[in-house]
Design an enzyme around this catalytic site. Structure first.
Site, PDB file in Angstrom:
ATOM      1  CB  ALA A  10      -2.851  -1.611  -7.915  1.00  0.00           C
ATOM      2  CD  GLN A  21      -0.333   3.352  -2.315  1.00  0.00           C
ATOM      3  OE1 GLN A  21      -0.713   4.589  -2.671  1.00  0.00           O
ATOM      4  NE2 GLN A  21      -0.138   3.179  -1.099  1.00  0.00           N
ATOM      5  CB  SER A  22      -6.178   2.356  -7.363  1.00  0.00           C
ATOM      6  OG  SER A  22      -6.957   2.773  -8.246  1.00  0.00           O
ATOM      7  CG  ASN A  23      -3.397   7.720  -8.400  1.00  0.00           C
ATOM      8  OD1 ASN A  23      -2.945   8.042  -7.430  1.00  0.00           O
ATOM      9  ND2 ASN A  23      -2.473   7.417  -9.397  1.00  0.00           N
TER      10      ASN A  23
END
Ligand SMILES: Cc1ncc(COP(=O)(O)O)c(C=O)c1O
Length: 332
Positions: free
Chosen positions: A77, A79-81
């Site tokens: 996504a 905002q994927s870490n």
């Protein structure tokens, strides 16, 4: 007695994380909840604001480099870490990172993890869909298009990636022994299963120790326990270990899902508030807050007997994503 984790030393690995990450008592949180809580701080470290993905990347990028890869391709996504950690680790070891992002490109300048992805020089491809299967197909196509590209699945949760958390389990056992504390459970947030699978494998290799209790925060796979057992067994096979785990060995709790992946929950927001105010530790609303919310719920229900560990898997950079502050502290 032979070291059950010795075969990990034969796997290709690049040093990315500052290890061991701290294991700290959480005295004010413990007093608040009436149970002894320890924090395993994977949110602390030098590489790209850290998080649990760095442990997986030590093994996956180790393998990529051993195979002569020049590019790494993965998905997430916006905002994927995991995508951010991949971008950072790739920059550090000299690989080009291609990140297949769900949905459309957000309007305005990049914020949170997207800002870091840009700073680390990653190439972003917006897939125009949030369908995980379609994102995975785009990763496959992009991998074939590029020369010497190495693909990583969602969350970096391949069997090789899960080895990072088998190694992490050994690290935790060493710290618990130095502190002379014997917890029964390790609580953590779970999505793509690699963290849980690695901890399960570590527990099986060690032949004891605390069991992992994962809280599924997104249900991005239909059968989490089956996938997790498969990952743990495949990772064990890479080590030549005789380990056969089943879905019944996975402790994956769905009680903190709320409306699914990316949806904030009241319990998660309360967990963020409580940990920040008692211990000065920040959680993120998508992952780690839901794991902590699971621990809080178990503590309040009287399900915790003896000390427990909360594995802080990171995720802090997303707190700075556009619009998230208003959702966490409405009216502030
Ligand atoms: C902060 C954070 N915690 C937990 C997880 C879940 O880990 P896993 O994907 O290994 O289940 C993720 C995955 O993206 C994450 O970013």
């Amino acid at each position: 007695m032979p070291d059950p984790f010795a075969a990990l030393r034969d796997r290709p690995r690049v040093a990315l994380a500052t290890l061991p990450t701290p294991l700290e008592r959480a005295p004010r949180l413990s007093a608040e909840l009436g149970v002894e809580i320890w924090l395993k701080r994977d949110d602390v470290g030098s590489l790209g604001l850290m998080g649990n993905k760095v442990r997986k990347l030590e093994f996956t990028l180790g393998e990529a480099l051993a195979r002569g890869a020049v590019t790494v391709v993965t998905l997430g996504a916006p905002q994927s870490n995991h995508a951010r950690a991949t971008a950072c680790a790739a920059a550090k070891v000299g690989l080009h990172a291609v990140l297949v992002m769900g949905g459309e490109q957000p309007a305005g300048p990049p914020t949170g993890n997207l800002l870091l992805d840009a700073l680390f020089g990653a190439e972003l491809l917006y897939a125009g869909t949030d369908d995980w299967a379609q994102l995975a197909a785009t990763v496959e196509a992009a991998t074939e298009d590029r020369v010497n590209a190495y693909p990583l699945p969602a969350g970096g949760s391949s069997p090789v990636g899960a080895l990072g958390f088998a190694a992490a389990y050994a690290e935790l056992l060493g710290q618990l022994s130095s502190e002379d504390v014997r917890p029964q459970r390790v609580y953590h947030a779970s999505t793509s299963g690699g963290t849980h699978a690695g901890l399960m494998l570590g527990h099986a290799l060690a032949g004891g120790g605390p069991a992992a209790f994962g809280f599924d925060v997104g249900r991005i796979v239909p059968d989490g326990p089956a996938l997790t057992a498969w990952l743990a067994n495949e990772a064990g096979a890479l080590l030549g270990a005789d380990v056969t785990l089943t879905e019944h060995d996975a402790h994956l709790d769905l009680s903190q899902l709320g409306d699914g992946y990316g949806a904030f929950t009241d319990a998660g927001i309360e967990a963020i508030d409580l940990l920040a105010r008692t211990e000065g530790v920040a959680l993120d609303p998508v992952y780690s807050a839901k794991g902590m919310a699971g621990l809080i719920a178990d503590a309040r229900a009287g399900h915790i007997d003896g000390p427990v560990v909360f594995w802080h898997t990171g995720g802090g950079p997303s707190l700075f994503a556009a619009g998230w502050g208003e959702r966490l502290l409405p009216g502030a």
